[in-house]
Structures are given as C-alpha cells and as structure tokens.
Design a protein around this motif. Structure first.
Motif, PDB file in Angstrom:
ATOM      1  N   GLU A  48      49.432  72.687  32.389  1.00 21.32           N
ATOM      2  CA  GLU A  48      48.058  72.202  32.356  1.00 21.32           C
ATOM      3  C   GLU A  48      47.203  73.248  31.640  1.00 21.32           C
ATOM      4  O   GLU A  48      47.247  74.428  31.972  1.00 21.32           O
ATOM      5  CB  GLU A  48      47.519  71.998  33.770  1.00 21.32           C
ATOM      6  N   ASP A  50      43.409  74.285  30.877  1.00 19.60           N
ATOM      7  CA  ASP A  50      42.039  74.085  31.342  1.00 19.60           C
ATOM      8  C   ASP A  50      41.148  74.990  30.502  1.00 19.60           C
ATOM      9  O   ASP A  50      41.292  76.212  30.542  1.00 19.60           O
ATOM     10  CB  ASP A  50      41.947  74.440  32.825  1.00 19.60           C
ATOM     11  N   ARG A  96      40.646  69.319  30.328  1.00 16.78           N
ATOM     12  CA  ARG A  96      41.899  69.640  31.004  1.00 16.78           C
ATOM     13  C   ARG A  96      42.937  68.719  30.405  1.00 16.78           C
ATOM     14  O   ARG A  96      42.732  67.524  30.299  1.00 16.78           O
ATOM     15  CB  ARG A  96      41.787  69.392  32.503  1.00 16.78           C
ATOM     16  N   ILE A  98      47.356  68.053  30.086  1.00 11.74           N
ATOM     17  CA  ILE A  98      48.739  68.389  30.409  1.00 11.74           C
ATOM     18  C   ILE A  98      49.540  68.351  29.112  1.00 11.74           C
ATOM     19  O   ILE A  98      49.499  67.365  28.375  1.00 11.74           O
ATOM     20  CB  ILE A  98      49.339  67.378  31.412  1.00 11.74           C
ATOM     21  N   THR A 126      45.881  78.469  31.852  1.00 11.86           N
ATOM     22  CA  THR A 126      47.031  77.568  31.901  1.00 11.86           C
ATOM     23  C   THR A 126      47.654  77.636  33.278  1.00 11.86           C
ATOM     24  O   THR A 126      47.571  78.647  33.968  1.00 11.86           O
ATOM     25  CB  THR A 126      48.090  77.939  30.839  1.00 11.86           C
ATOM     26  N   ASN A 127      48.290  76.528  33.657  1.00 13.60           N
ATOM     27  CA  ASN A 127      48.958  76.449  34.948  1.00 13.60           C
ATOM     28  C   ASN A 127      50.315  75.795  34.714  1.00 13.60           C
ATOM     29  O   ASN A 127      50.374  74.636  34.295  1.00 13.60           O
ATOM     30  CB  ASN A 127      48.103  75.637  35.928  1.00 13.60           C
ATOM     31  N   PRO A 130      51.277  72.208  37.416  1.00 12.82           N
ATOM     32  CA  PRO A 130      50.111  71.379  37.699  1.00 12.82           C
ATOM     33  C   PRO A 130      50.364  70.439  38.871  1.00 12.82           C
ATOM     34  O   PRO A 130      51.512  70.060  39.138  1.00 12.82           O
ATOM     35  CB  PRO A 130      49.892  70.595  36.412  1.00 12.82           C
ATOM     36  N   ASN A 131      49.290  70.090  39.539  1.00 14.91           N
ATOM     37  CA  ASN A 131      49.350  69.147  40.641  1.00 14.91           C
ATOM     38  C   ASN A 131      49.817  67.802  40.104  1.00 14.91           C
ATOM     39  O   ASN A 131      49.356  67.347  39.068  1.00 14.91           O
ATOM     40  CB  ASN A 131      47.954  69.037  41.272  1.00 14.91           C
ATOM     41  N   ASP A 134      47.249  65.363  39.021  1.00 15.58           N
ATOM     42  CA  ASP A 134      46.482  65.690  37.828  1.00 15.58           C
ATOM     43  C   ASP A 134      47.168  65.265  36.538  1.00 15.58           C
ATOM     44  O   ASP A 134      46.551  65.250  35.489  1.00 15.58           O
ATOM     45  CB  ASP A 134      46.223  67.203  37.747  1.00 15.58           C
ATOM     46  N   ILE A 135      48.446  64.943  36.605  1.00 15.58           N
ATOM     47  CA  ILE A 135      49.173  64.577  35.403  1.00 15.58           C
ATOM     48  C   ILE A 135      48.776  63.157  35.008  1.00 15.58           C
ATOM     49  O   ILE A 135      48.980  62.204  35.757  1.00 15.58           O
ATOM     50  CB  ILE A 135      50.697  64.681  35.608  1.00 15.58           C
TER      51      ILE A 135
END
Length: 173
Positions: A48, A50, A96, A98, A126-127, A130-131, A134-135
């Motif tokens: 992700e 952001d 945001r 993905i 960046t993560n 990601p949850n 959230d995708i």
C-alpha cells in the motif's frame, strides 16, 4: 539456532524494511512547470502506497502522480503516459493505492506551467501488509471502459441477431 534463522527475526526484518520510505515531509521549492520525484522499489506484494502533499505558498496548482518507472521515463520526456494514481491540482491532496506488481515506481510532484512557485511538503509511506479491507477490488478506468464497451457490443449483437431471426420467422408465416 542462530538469530538469523528464527521466524521472528525474518518477519521483523521484512516489516522494518518496507514500512517507511522517503520523505519525512521536508519542504522543497517547485518553480512553475517544474517537478520532483521520489523513486522506490516494490519487492514484496501487495504494497500500500500512502502519499500526501501540502503547499505552504500561494500556489494551488500542484498535483501528485504515481507512475511505474517506464511511464516516468515517458513523463520526463514530455510524452503521454499512464498513471496508477493522481490527485487533482490543489493546495493539498493525497492518495492511497495498492500495488500488486513488483518493480520500480516513482511518486512525482508537479507544479503546473504558469503557476506561481510553490513550497511543497511531501509525505510518502508504504505498508507491505495492507489491511485486507483496504485492498480495492475495482478495475482501472481504462479496463472499466473496455468491459462496458464489450458488454454493450455483445448486447446489441444479441438483440440484432434475435431481431433478424424474428423478422425472418414472421416473413415465412
């Protein structure tokens, strides 16, 4: 067993390596028609991205773009390019997104031509985990248009074929 072989160390290393990328919001100046870019590499997917910006000057003509490096090269040459995410021109904004393809990417901050100089603060994070909520499960605008166009074409071909069959059947009576 060594520390390098433990699963805890591996997970900690992966999380630490992918959780933050440049920049911590250090302001920079953009002249009219100028841009700055921040490159980053995606090694593990999904990631992700952001990204947020804020203009501290009088300009409200700044926008962000997220580009694969191949499209950044086109952008840098002034050619037409595809963006993965973009913000409208404004004093502040963000996105945001993905990313599910490994590779090199760039976040580009652009000050419009003819706009006053702008002092911009950029934050990029960046993560690598990601949850799941959230995708996004949507298509890009180009693919969405293609799906709609093909659906309409299939529908109209089916209606025309059925209509022709009905007309031929009615004539034979």
């Amino acid at each position: 067993m060594t520390l390098l072989m433990t699963p805890w160390f591996t997970v900690t290393l992966l999380l630490a390596a992918g959780s933050q990328t440049p920049d911590a919001g250090q302001p920079f100046k953009l002249e009219p028609g100028d841009f700055r870019w921040v490159p980053f590499t995606v090694r593990q997917t999904p990631v992700e991205v952001d990204c947020h910006f804020e203009v501290t000057g009088a300009s409200n003509n700044v926008h962000l773009e997220l580009l694969p490096m191949s499209d950044f090269r086109l952008f840098d040459r002034g050619r037409e390019h595809e963006t993965l995410a973009a913000t409208p021109e404004a004093r502040s904004g963000g996105f945001r997104r993905i990313i599910d393809v490994r590779g090199q990417y760039a976040v580009v901050v652009v000050n419009a031509r003819g706009a006053p100089p702008a002092v911009v603060s950029l934050q990029l994070q960046t993560n690598v985990n990601p949850n799941g909520a959230d995708i996004a499960r949507t298509l890009s605008p180009q693919r969405r248009f293609t799906v709609i166009a093909l659906s309409f074409a299939f529908f109209f071909v089916t209606v025309a074929w059925s209509g022709r069959k009905l007309i031929l059947a009615m004539r034979s009576l």
